[in-house]
Design a protein around this motif. Structure first.
Motif: not given
Length: 765
Positions: A494-495, A487-489, A753-756
């Motif tokens: 959110d980061s 959920r990249v965008l 997801s853990g990108l954030k």
């Protein structure tokens, strides 16, 4: 219509291959039938006398092969009786004549018809044994050297092994269409490799029945608590999660699920997790997260588990975003206020001006907002500013239609990300997070429809961007997430580490559109049904309350009277799904007649004049496009040649040549491409398309039926996405309770997801 009878058995020899799809093994062949078994004796005699055309997935089947097949006899309206194969196996020829015919068919390297006759005449019923076990005896035949004899034997044995693989793989729920892929990855020793370790099927990215693999593994003596078994069970569970868009799984959920399918204790599985981590096949990540439990919010540390590709992709995105953001802002414009004033044809609003200045101050920026909020004005102003300074601005989007729409909105050329990065040669279901891409020569890169960009595509994009390049990400975070994982965008926003502006004010002109106003209401959780339009509001929106899907079908058929109309529906199935609606619209507006040629492919009839869509990226297909007309001479001044038709591009079938096996399609941007019949799996009718396929597109008039749909598709973002595809007219067919449910259902399936968290961590270092 096809008429289907009960299952039947067939034994025969392939005389000719009429058609073959080399990618998946789908084949049409004429078979000389030796034995046919059905409940109809007269039918059996007829087919044994005349032979039959067989159709189905028949990988490794060649002229001269002997087949034993189970299937159904079907009657095709154009081609007559055919045998539709469900399962099959190759068998050795039962007579010497059949064996000679097989050996002389060209399947065995080094043997032609004349040599085949010599071999069979010499060795008779012992021929097969000689070919398999005593190849040196072949050298006694004039023209066959000792080396050639061994080459013939090797070719025969390889062909023989291929005979076995299809039937063998059916035990694991792997159909003939995937057998060819298994062979490519495991080679001619595939069966022995699988027999020695059935779990290799899980390793080579073949979707199959894990329970069957596991059953075979246990039957050959693999212990229930063996490390190999537990590790492959964990990897299987992680793969299942990624198919649903997740990049990681909560450790406790992974342990519970895997324990259930393997029947082992969770404590045993923790040992397997540690071993997989040590081999870097998986990664674990501890996060401290704010969770609300029983109305109490508290910080809790939880462990998440990743397949290595997904973890590395997230990590690479976070590092590269940080690297781009922290680089020197060498593209910053000092007199930005003056530049905005000088280039702007329409004075930007305060919020738009703020967005432009944010882009100027940062190397990476995000602009998000719904329709009518002014995203395009910002993009056009940025383009004008940097182009006036001689800078190179690149526009791109994740799909062909999104890129086309971007071009129409800005007047500038936009490319798909795949085309820009030249990454078209990757397999559909295999990801390469560290794959080399073509670097992008640009001062500014603007990416539209970023909500459609998945974890791996974003990874590829960032791998192609030089430090010092400005990256502007534009999208609508409230639309459907990407088809691929992540959920990249949403994670980027959110980061709170990437500067972004949320545009939420509808501009005056856009505010006259009930489509836009109602779409924003849906996004805000407000029901639009029953609202009265203002006097100056455009008559561009209509809600038709109806509970009977058959009546809605009739309404849609009657409304569909212009090729600028697009039917969009949440589902492929049911009375109001794409499959049914495409068939009904085709029957009404492009019916069969003597003039129009047509081609039957699988269970679909393509006809000249049909509206169709490309469903996957094809970088190899060649096209031609005529240039603009010279007004004085009235002939095209240029002709453009190129290659590549991309997922989502729509066009019209202009010619079908059944003799040469070619279908010609003219796409909306003027490209004309020839499709061989074996490429028709890439094409589907597009009178009606799904909401997911419509993402990134815009249509003059949209008919949106929503009734009898699976509950999992009745979400706010599906309704919102479908509504925002309409430009000038939108008609929704549904009932009030369904629409109300969708508006209130903002709990679309969350993606793990853990990108954030990686962004927060890396930016804080």
């Amino acid at each position: 219509m096809k008429i289907e009878r009960g299952k039947m058995d067939l034994l025969g020899q392939v005389e000719t291959i009429i058609y073959r799809n080399e990618q998946n093994g789908y084949t049409i062949a004429n078979v000389d039938v030796q034995k046919f078994e059905s409940e109809d004796d007269a039918l059996n005699r007829k087919i044994e006398k005349n032979g039959i055309t067989v159709v189905g997935y028949l990988p490794f089947v060649n002229k001269g092969d002997n087949l034993k097949a189970i299937g159904k006899l079907v009657t095709h309206p154009e081609y007559g009786e055919q045998f539709k194969v469900e399962t099959f196996e190759k068998v050795m020829p039962e007579t010497l004549d059949a064996l000679e015919k097989y050996l002389g068919s060209g399947v065995i390297k080094g043997i032609g018809p004349a040599t085949a006759k010599k071999i069979v005449d010499k060795f008779g019923k012992n021929t097969i044994n000689v070919l398999k076990a005593e190849p040196e005896k072949l050298a006694s035949i004039k023209g066959i050297t000792k080396n050639k004899a061994y080459e013939i034997s090797e070719s025969f044995i390889e062909s023989y092994e291929l005979w076995q693989i299809v039937g063998f793989l059916q035990k694991f729920g792997i159909g003939p269409s995937s057998a060819q892929n298994v062979f490519k990855k495991l080679g001619k020793d595939a069966i022995s490799k699988i027999q020695n370790d059935p779990y290799v099927l899980e390793e080579i990215e073949i979707r199959c029945d894990f329970a069957q693999i596991d059953k075979m593994a246990l039957s050959i003596g693999i212990e229930r608590t063996s490390l190999r078994r537990m590790e492959m069970g964990l990897i299987h569970a992680l793969k299942l999660a990624t198919y649903n868009g997740h990049s990681c799984v909560l450790e406790e959920a992974l342990l519970k699920y895997t324990s259930g399918i393997l029947g082992v204790d969770e404590k045993e599985l923790t040992i397997a997790i540690k071993d997989l981590v040590s081999k870097e096949k998986i990664f674990t990540e501890k996060r401290t997260e704010l969770l609300t439990i029983d109305d109490k919010t508290e910080e809790i540390e939880r462990t998440w588990v990743y397949l290595s590709d997904f973890y590395n992709a997230e990590l690479n995105i976070a590092y590269r975003i940080n690297s781009l953001s922290s680089s020197k802002n060498i593209k910053k414009i000092q007199n930005i206020d003056k530049m905005i004033k000088d280039v702007s044809q329409i004075k930007p609003s305060k919020k738009q001006e703020e967005a432009i200045k944010m882009i100027n101050e940062n190397n990476v920026s995000i602009i998000t907002g719904g329709p009518g909020t002014g995203k395009t004005t910002i993009i056009k102003t940025i383009i004008d500013i940097y182009k006036s300074l001689g800078k190179r601005v690149i526009l791109c989007a994740p799909t062909g239609r999104a890129a086309k729409r971007m071009t129409e909105a800005t007047g500038e050329d936009a490319k798909t990300l795949h085309r820009l990065l030249e990454i078209g040669k990757i397999e559909d279901e295999k990801f390469y997070p560290d794959m080399d891409v073509t670097p992008i020569d640009a001062d500014v890169i603007i990416v539209d429809e970023v909500s459609m960009v998945d974890l791996f595509l974003m990874n590829y994009l960032l791998n192609g961007i030089y430090k010092g390049t400005k990256l502007i990400l534009v999208g609508d975070v409230n639309q459907l997430p990407s088809v691929g994982p992540g959920r990249v965008l949403k994670d980027l926003i959110d980061s709170e580490k990437i500067p972004y502006i949320q545009l939420n004010k509808i501009f005056r002109q856009a505010a006259k559109s009930k489509i836009i106003v109602n779409a924003h209401k849906v996004n805000d959780g407000i029901n639009f049904i029953g609202d009265k339009a203002d006097d100056d509001t455009l008559d561009d929106f209509e809600f038709v309350a109806e509970n009977n899907p058959r009546i809605i079908q009739e309404m849609i058929i009657n409304q569909y009277n212009d090729r600028n109309i697009q039917v969009i529906t949440p589902t492929k199935r049911g009375d109001l799904g794409t499959k049914t609606l495409n068939k009904l619209i085709q029957e009404k507006y492009n019916p069969s007649d003597k003039i129009k040629k047509e081609k039957k492919f699988a269970d679909v009839i393509f006809r000249e004049g049909d509206k169709v869509m490309q469903t996957k990226n094809n970088y190899d297909i060649e096209w031609i496009r005529s240039g603009s007309l010279n007004n004085n001479l009235n002939y095209p001044i240029t002709r453009e040649f190129g290659s590549g038709i991309f997922n989502g591009e729509m066009g019209t079938i202009i010619e079908i040549d059944n003799e040469s096996g070619v279908m010609q399609i003219k796409f909306e941007d003027g490209k004309i491409a020839d499709y061989s019949f074996q490429d028709l799996e890439q094409i589907e009718h597009s009178y009606a398309i799904t909401v997911h396929k419509s993402q990134g597109s815009e249509f003059d008039k949209v008919l949106l039926p929503i009734l009898g749909v699976s509950q999992m598709l009745l979400t706010r973002n599906i309704l919102y996405t479908g509504m925002t595809r309409a430009k000038n007219k939108l008609i929704i067919y549904s009932n009030e309770s369904t629409i109300e449910y969708m508006i209130n259902n903002n709990h679309s399936k969350e993606r793990n997801s853990g990108l954030k968290y990686k962004l927060i961590d890396i930016f804080s270092k």
